[in-house]
Design an enzyme around this catalytic site. Structure first.
Site, mmCIF file in Angstrom:
data_model
loop_
_atom_site.group_PDB
_atom_site.id
_atom_site.type_symbol
_atom_site.label_atom_id
_atom_site.label_comp_id
_atom_site.label_asym_id
_atom_site.label_seq_id
_atom_site.Cartn_x
_atom_site.Cartn_y
_atom_site.Cartn_z
ATOM 1 N N GLY A 62 27.201 51.580 -46.634
ATOM 2 C CA GLY A 62 27.544 51.222 -45.094
ATOM 3 C C GLY A 62 27.585 49.740 -44.716
ATOM 4 O O GLY A 62 28.244 48.915 -45.661
ATOM 5 N N GLY A 109 22.418 57.518 -49.888
ATOM 6 C CA GLY A 109 21.892 56.314 -49.676
ATOM 7 C C GLY A 109 20.684 56.664 -48.572
ATOM 8 O O GLY A 109 19.372 56.270 -48.889
ATOM 9 N N ASP A 141 20.133 60.148 -37.301
ATOM 10 C CA ASP A 141 21.483 59.522 -36.972
ATOM 11 C C ASP A 141 20.963 57.815 -36.621
ATOM 12 O O ASP A 141 19.984 57.403 -36.197
ATOM 13 C CB ASP A 141 21.837 60.101 -35.635
ATOM 14 C CG ASP A 141 23.062 59.694 -35.386
ATOM 15 O OD1 ASP A 141 23.911 60.207 -36.379
ATOM 16 O OD2 ASP A 141 23.580 58.844 -34.550
ATOM 17 N N ASP A 152 25.356 47.405 -44.916
ATOM 18 C CA ASP A 152 24.120 46.756 -45.658
ATOM 19 C C ASP A 152 24.942 45.485 -46.107
ATOM 20 O O ASP A 152 24.052 44.303 -46.224
ATOM 21 C CB ASP A 152 23.782 47.459 -46.930
ATOM 22 C CG ASP A 152 22.596 48.415 -46.571
ATOM 23 O OD1 ASP A 152 22.362 48.387 -45.292
ATOM 24 O OD2 ASP A 152 22.148 49.245 -47.299
ATOM 25 N N ARG A 207 15.375 52.537 -40.470
ATOM 26 C CA ARG A 207 14.961 53.761 -41.096
ATOM 27 C C ARG A 207 13.852 53.971 -41.765
ATOM 28 O O ARG A 207 12.964 54.869 -41.688
ATOM 29 C CB ARG A 207 16.162 54.232 -42.179
ATOM 30 C CG ARG A 207 16.100 55.699 -42.551
ATOM 31 C CD ARG A 207 17.241 56.340 -43.448
ATOM 32 N NE ARG A 207 18.550 55.955 -42.526
ATOM 33 C CZ ARG A 207 19.429 55.011 -42.954
ATOM 34 N NH1 ARG A 207 19.218 53.880 -43.674
ATOM 35 N NH2 ARG A 207 20.286 54.863 -41.860
ATOM 36 N N LYS A 213 14.500 47.243 -49.242
ATOM 37 C CA LYS A 213 15.120 47.529 -47.642
ATOM 38 C C LYS A 213 14.377 48.449 -46.751
ATOM 39 O O LYS A 213 14.184 48.280 -45.461
ATOM 40 C CB LYS A 213 16.507 48.313 -47.977
ATOM 41 C CG LYS A 213 17.159 48.710 -46.793
ATOM 42 C CD LYS A 213 18.601 49.406 -46.873
ATOM 43 C CE LYS A 213 18.942 49.934 -45.665
ATOM 44 N NZ LYS A 213 20.193 50.845 -45.780
ATOM 45 N N THR A 272 21.495 65.855 -44.674
ATOM 46 C CA THR A 272 22.220 64.598 -44.936
ATOM 47 C C THR A 272 23.274 64.708 -45.822
ATOM 48 O O THR A 272 23.082 65.431 -46.771
ATOM 49 C CB THR A 272 21.361 63.298 -45.017
ATOM 50 O OG1 THR A 272 22.425 62.313 -44.899
ATOM 51 C CG2 THR A 272 20.716 63.333 -46.112
#
Ligand code: IMP
Length: 185
Positions: free
Chosen positions: A143, A12, A66, A145, A171, A165, A8
């Site tokens: 992003g 984050g 993804d 968030d 995720r 989170k 990645t």
């Protein structure tokens, strides 16, 4: 500690994976190799193409992920186009599209693809329902968030620590499944 490579470029996502897999004895190693993100109908297809590209260059086990934000009143948009939309019209653009919408529900989806040499790729899917705010709120995360409040809460993902989170997020859930696969109870 065992090591597992996470392909990645997103710091984050890497931080969230590191937090989730540390308790089962895994150190996550970030490799920013880059892979084509094809235009496809589903996150799983995007992940599958990514895995095939990375397998040509990486001999060890690895995973990639993804994800996307699917907004009900926009017929699931930006969905698989979430990255492109974030980089072009951004949060302000999405909020502008939502200006006249009364239904502000949305769902984040995450697909983790786990690849081991000589084995079929395994996919783990996580979802987190919630609502979109009217204004960005919070300084953390990345992003979308700052504009997403998970269902049942009153703070955005950007108002939370990585640990908080990850307990609630799409995720976090796909990583929970990966964790159970790596270290069955
Ligand atoms: P990709 O999975 O790297 O293609 O990311 C898709 C897009 O969704 C990117 O713009 C990310 O910023 C955004 N995104 C993915 N996961 C999250 C998240 O957990 N919070 C906020 N935005 C996210």
């Amino acid at each position: 500690m065992k090591q597992l490579v996470f392909i990645t470029s997103n710091k984050g996502k890497f931080a969230e994976a590191a937090v989730r897999l540390a308790p089962i004895g895994y150190t996550v190693v970030q490799q920013d190799l880059g892979y084509p993100e094809v235009q496809a109908d589903s996150l799983q297809e995007v992940a599958q193409f990514g895995v095939e590209s990375v397998q040509k260059r990486v001999q060890s086990a690895f995973f990639l992920e993804d994800s996307g934000l699917f907004v009900s009143s926009l017929a699931g948009f930006p969905g698989v186009y979430s990255k492109y939309v974030f980089l072009t019209i951004g949060l302000r653009g999405v909020l502008q599209l939502m200006k006249v919408k009364t239904d502000r529900t949305a769902v984040f989806r995450s697909v983790v693809a786990y690849s081991q040499p000589g084995e079929e790729t395994e996919f783990f899917v996580g979802e987190c329902p919630g609502t979109l705010t009217y204004e960005p709120q919070g300084m953390g995360g990345f992003g979308y968030d700052p504009i997403f409040i998970p269902k049942g809460g009153d703070r955005t993902f950007a108002d939370m620590t990585t640990q908080e989170k990850t307990r609630l997020s799409h995720r976090g859930k796909s990583l929970d499944m990966l964790a159970r696969r790596l270290a069955p109870a």
